[in-house]
Design an enzyme around this catalytic site. Structure first.
Site, PDB file in Angstrom:
ATOM      1  N   ASP A   1      12.312  -4.138  43.773  1.00  0.00           N
ATOM      2  CA  ASP A   1      12.258  -5.445  44.450  1.00  0.00           C
ATOM      3  C   ASP A   1      11.215  -6.215  43.526  1.00  0.00           C
ATOM      4  OD1 ASP A   1       9.791  -4.497  45.011  1.00  0.00           O
ATOM      5  OD2 ASP A   1      10.021  -4.320  47.219  1.00  0.00           O
ATOM      6  N   SER A   2      11.099  -7.456  43.807  1.00  0.00           N
ATOM      7  CA  SER A   2      10.334  -8.215  42.757  1.00  0.00           C
ATOM      8  C   SER A   2       9.058  -8.373  43.039  1.00  0.00           C
ATOM      9  CB  SER A   2      11.036  -9.886  42.705  1.00  0.00           C
ATOM     10  OG  SER A   2      10.826 -10.334  43.844  1.00  0.00           O
ATOM     11  N   GLY A   3       8.479  -7.968  44.300  1.00  0.00           N
ATOM     12  CA  GLY A   3       7.051  -8.473  44.668  1.00  0.00           C
ATOM     13  C   GLY A   3       7.001  -9.497  45.651  1.00  0.00           C
ATOM     14  N   GLY A   4       7.872 -10.357  45.684  1.00  0.00           N
ATOM     15  CA  GLY A   4       8.076 -11.797  46.361  1.00  0.00           C
ATOM     16  C   GLY A   4       7.739 -11.107  48.159  1.00  0.00           C
TER      17      GLY A   4
ATOM     18  N   GLN B   1      18.164 -17.231  50.200  1.00  0.00           N
ATOM     19  CA  GLN B   1      17.115 -17.597  51.216  1.00  0.00           C
ATOM     20  C   GLN B   1      17.560 -18.857  52.110  1.00  0.00           C
ATOM     21  OE1 GLN B   1      14.714 -15.901  52.051  1.00  0.00           O
ATOM     22  NE2 GLN B   1      14.005 -14.551  50.313  1.00  0.00           N
TER      23      GLN B   1
ATOM     24  N   ASP C   1      17.955  -1.204  52.423  1.00  0.00           N
ATOM     25  CA  ASP C   1      16.792  -0.294  52.067  1.00  0.00           C
ATOM     26  C   ASP C   1      15.968  -0.412  53.182  1.00  0.00           C
ATOM     27  OD1 ASP C   1      14.153  -1.661  51.095  1.00  0.00           O
ATOM     28  OD2 ASP C   1      15.778  -3.075  50.862  1.00  0.00           O
TER      29      ASP C   1
ATOM     30  N   CYS D   1      23.671  18.028  62.422  1.00  0.00           N
ATOM     31  CA  CYS D   1      23.163  17.675  61.216  1.00  0.00           C
ATOM     32  C   CYS D   1      23.194  19.010  60.196  1.00  0.00           C
ATOM     33  CB  CYS D   1      22.024  17.311  61.308  1.00  0.00           C
ATOM     34  SG  CYS D   1      21.033  16.713  59.808  1.00  0.00           S
TER      35      CYS D   1
ATOM     36  N   CYS E   1      21.330  18.977  57.481  1.00  0.00           N
ATOM     37  CA  CYS E   1      20.076  19.110  56.813  1.00  0.00           C
ATOM     38  C   CYS E   1      19.235  20.298  56.647  1.00  0.00           C
ATOM     39  CB  CYS E   1      19.219  17.739  57.096  1.00  0.00           C
ATOM     40  SG  CYS E   1      18.138  18.105  58.514  1.00  0.00           S
TER      41      CYS E   1
ATOM     42  N   CYS F   1      17.578  21.224  60.264  1.00  0.00           N
ATOM     43  CA  CYS F   1      18.356  21.369  61.382  1.00  0.00           C
ATOM     44  C   CYS F   1      18.914  22.758  61.211  1.00  0.00           C
ATOM     45  CB  CYS F   1      19.307  20.364  61.303  1.00  0.00           C
ATOM     46  SG  CYS F   1      18.738  18.707  62.095  1.00  0.00           S
TER      47      CYS F   1
ATOM     48  N   HIS G   1      15.319  15.456  57.302  1.00  0.00           N
ATOM     49  CA  HIS G   1      15.948  15.161  58.466  1.00  0.00           C
ATOM     50  C   HIS G   1      16.514  13.570  58.705  1.00  0.00           C
ATOM     51  CE1 HIS G   1      18.460  15.292  61.918  1.00  0.00           C
ATOM     52  NE2 HIS G   1      17.455  14.045  62.493  1.00  0.00           N
TER      53      HIS G   1
END
EC number: 2.4.2.29
Length: 375
Positions: free
Chosen positions: A89-92, A187, A264, A302, A304, A307, A333
């Site tokens: 990400d740009s930091g904005g 935006q 994300d 699951c 993982c 689990c 998990h």
């Protein structure tokens, strides 16, 4: 970067992002590695959950360890030993979240370092330079995240500034001859007419992908859904779409229903450290006393490591004792749960049964399927 749209069902898209460092199947969820680490995880463990791409944080990595240390290693991939693609990400957003300690001008943002209080300035050009040094496979433009609530006028002024910064980001990125991908960020707050202006301006500048920003900042879910339904159809079909900072499992499903390819969020990792674990039927709070004697795994469905090897009782014990292993097992998990959801979505899209998947997803949570505006 090359994006291929493989299949569509309604607005939902099944695709592929091809990078020099590997292929990312979409829709995709990106675990967040703010400081060059997904908290508590080795890169091998993160990969083991099914993640193909990570998110790094330009703002925090600039403050610590800084560009010079990064360049000593090569780039962020070398520094943290992650072999796959990285989006930064740009930091904005981080600057936006500093609140009263920052001052936004046409040039950029003046703020005090949250690390040592130093006066610092960041602008579009600086953000592009940092991301170049990080070796980011996907670079995000520098933008101003419109707060919520904001009046129409406040949102307009913020969005127009973001467009000018987008142009500056594009120019600096091109000047560097950066071979990687650059994404624009739409935006405009909760105002459809402002989103229209933003989309038109960004597509005119031209980017390798388009993010929808300024959502999940406190607005009602209905507003998020409305803005996505309005904005996504206007974005180029042959470019990936990224919903920033989202979200809960149901937000991923709703985003895909409206045409989003990438997500994300810190939620799976942060919630894991707080003992909130995502399972097929909803959420388990492992701290609760009822789990003290429960010898069953978190989620029988699951696959993982957690689990397959540990009981709720053991995880409850680790949580009560504040053991580091507890946070690690919980994180494994939750990250795997998110990747399983994305894999299930992709499979359902491939098999033309995405709508059925959505119905089953909500039925298991005893919830109604949220309405979706007709195409």
């Amino acid at each position: 970067m090359k994006y291929e749209l493989i299949k569509k069902q309604g607005r939902a898209r099944r695709g592929q992002l091809q990078f020099d460092r590997g292929t990312v199947e979409t829709p995709a969820f990106m675990p967040v590695g703010t400081y060059g680490t997904v908290k508590g995880m080795t890169p091998e463990e993160v990969k083991g959950t099914g993640a193909e791409i990570l998110l790094g944080n330009t703002f925090h990595l600039w403050l610590r360890p800084g560009q010079e240390i990064m360049k000593l290693h090569g780039d962020l991939h070398d520094f943290m030993n992650w072999k796959g693609p990285i989006l930064t990400d740009s930091g904005g957003f981080q600057v936006f979240s500093l609140g009263k300690t920052r001052k936004i001008t046409e040039e950029g943002v003046h703020f005090r370092s949250p690390v040592n209080g130093d006066k610092i300035f960041m602008d579009a050009e600086k953000s592009m330079q940092i991301q170049y040094d990080l070796g980011s496979d996907v670079v995000m433009i520098f933008d101003e995240c419109t707060p919520y609530p904001a009046t129409h006028d406040e949102a307009r002024i913020s969005m127009e500034r973001s467009i000018r910064w987008a142009e500056r980001s594009r120019n600096e990125f091109d000047r560097q001859e950066n071979p990687n991908a650059l994404f624009g960020i739409v935006q405009g707050g909760v105002y459809e007419d402002l989103r229209d202006v933003s989309v038109e301006a960004l597509t005119k500048i031209g980017f390798d992908g388009y993010a929808v920003g300024g959502l999940a900042v406190g607005e009602p879910k209905e507003d998020m859904h409305r803005i996505l339904e309005h904005t996504c159809p206007q974005l180029p079909e042959d470019k990936p779409r990224y919903l920033m900072g989202v979200g809960k499992p149901e937000d991923l499903v709703e985003g895909v229903r409206r045409g989003i390819d990438m997500f994300d969020c810190v939620m799976p990792t942060r919630n894991a450290r707080n003992g909130h674990l995502f399972v097929t039927g909803g959420v388990i709070k492992i701290r609760n006393a009822k789990h003290k004697t429960d010898t069953t795994p978190l989620d029988p469905e699951c696959d993982c490591y957690t689990c397959q090897n540990y009981s709720k009782s053991y995880l409850h014990h680790l949580d009560r004792c504040n053991e580091i292993l507890g946070a690690r097992l919980n994180t494994i998990h939750n990250l795997r749960y998110y990747q399983r959801i994305m894999a299930s979505i992709r499979k359902a899209l491939e098999e033309d049964r995405f709508e059925q998947f959505v119905e089953e997803f909500y039925a298991r949570r005893d919830r109604e399927v949220p309405p979706l505006k007709d195409l």
